[in-house]
Design a protein around this motif. Structure first.
Motif: not given
Lengths: 237, 237
Positions: A88-93, A96, A123, A130, A133
């Motif tokens: 997964g991509q937490p914080r991706a823009s 995205r 997080l 974080e 990660l």
DNA sequence: CGCTTAGTTGAAGCGAATCAAAACTAGTGG
DNA sequence: CCACTAGTTTTGATTCGCTTCAACTAAGCG
């Protein structure tokens, strides 16, 4: 003390090697509350490219692949996920937040799922989680870029040698040590899709390594012995 | 108020589009104190693969490349850095603290440097800065994986079309809008190293696009007009 | 045991690399 | 301004490694 939920995480095989290793026994409780297990059989799809990403996960057992499949059928694996890897991509823009690549179980797979919003709260609460990660993501980026070198410039022989070394390391991390040899988690087709080759070419190169005494196998998957030094020479590490 | 150091960051062209955009006018002061400018001429090396990484940086102007050069001369570009992109891997795991890829100025380059330890202190102090960096790193990872698909499975024609679209977007972000057309920041050799091809093949494909009326150029670098729609078809986006 | 799927091996074809040379560009100084 | 040079780009001819197509063999499974 003997809270069943707490022991759920505490007995987890990847408790310390995964992202969760950043959390103390006390803190892990917060993840424990929101975690749920999920099993997939080999070949099953976990998420499709373009779907909305509404959860994150840890791989607790088995191997998964990230891949892109073009409309004309060409497909490329862009990453393999082994036990303790994060999905997964937490914080991706904003643009995205969709699942960027299809995720499929290569072998039978065990996941530990975290619902999106709740994981993001955790997080937020634990900056060191974080931070960990971020470190893992930096590492993944480097691995991806090393693979770009392989896909852009290496010959078929070099690619197969690199693959064998890569999987050997990964599998030895996951499996109990001491055992000379290891199991390839995937078939020739998947290997080819990971290396940007056809499965015939992969098969030919493996045959060649066997013929030259660099590799010994039993059936299509089980590696009995590899000459790691010579493999490293070939792979250009 | 009219502190010269404060205005140094406040007048920065990438103040809001870069990582620094995560910091308020008050907070930016902390970076201001440790930042130092650096200029490189096109072709100069900023860092060599394997060096110890003792600073991070923002690209404030120009274009840089991340690349790997093998002992036999084969080279592959694994990333391009445009204005407002960040250089470095804070938090990467112990065994990855070395510079993972050689960094070289493609055009004349302006950087804003941060000494390692001091930047890490600022990161520690402002969790939202770290959060923003995580997001950017996630985005970079996706871009790298998309490039893996290109390197593994796309034809020469598809690669060149993808490259033109990629650079067009990046350059339009950096340069003032309105201007139809844009400048390629790099020569055929670099394009080839980015696409996993030879420069002859790149040249042939560009010639072909021109012959088919999809692309109009003036000299080797200046793009006058592109048929973005047809390029997109070819590139398989 | 037959059936299906995965893996191996061979022959031919093709796309990009390599080798080679000409044309163009940009920079330098007469 | 033009001649000269060094480097870049274009174009052509040939070669080569991988793909494609095809047949066969081994392995896994009801």
């Amino acid at each position: 003390m003997d809270d069943p939920k707490l022991s759920f995480c505490q007995t987890c095989a990847i408790r310390h090697s995964s992202l969760c290793g950043a959390l103390s026994s006390d803190e892990i409780h917060n993840l424990n509350k929101i975690a749920q297990r999920k099993s997939l059989r080999a070949g099953q799809t976990y998420a499709l490219e373009g779907d909305t990403a509404n959860s994150f996960a840890n791989v607790t057992d088995g191997v998964a692949k990230l891949m892109h499949v073009a409309s004309d059928g060409r497909s490329q694996i862009v990453g393999l996920l082994f036990p303790s890897d994060f999905i997964g991509q937490p914080r991706a823009s904003e643009n995205r937040q969709k699942v960027p690549h299809t995720i499929e179980a290569v072998t039978d797979l065990e996941l530990c799922l975290f619902p999106r919003a709740q994981f993001e709260d955790v997080l937020e609460a634990f900056p060191h989680l974080e931070r960990t990660l971020l470190g893992r993501t930096m590492d993944e980026l480097q691995i991806a870029r090393e693979w770009m070198v392989l896909l852009g410039r290496k010959t078929a022989e070099e690619r197969v040698a690199s693959f064998l070394l890569h999987v050997k390391t990964k599998m030895e991390n996951a499996v109990c040590k001491g055992t000379e040899g290891f199991e390839l988690p995937m078939g020739r087709v998947d290997i080819a899709d990971y290396l940007g080759l056809t499965y015939e070419t992969v098969s030919r190169q493996i045959s060649r390594l066997k013929r030259e005494g660099i590799l010994e196998m039993e059936g299509g998957k089980k590696v009995i012995r590899v000459d790691e030094a010579r493999l490293r020479e070939i792979a250009q590490f």
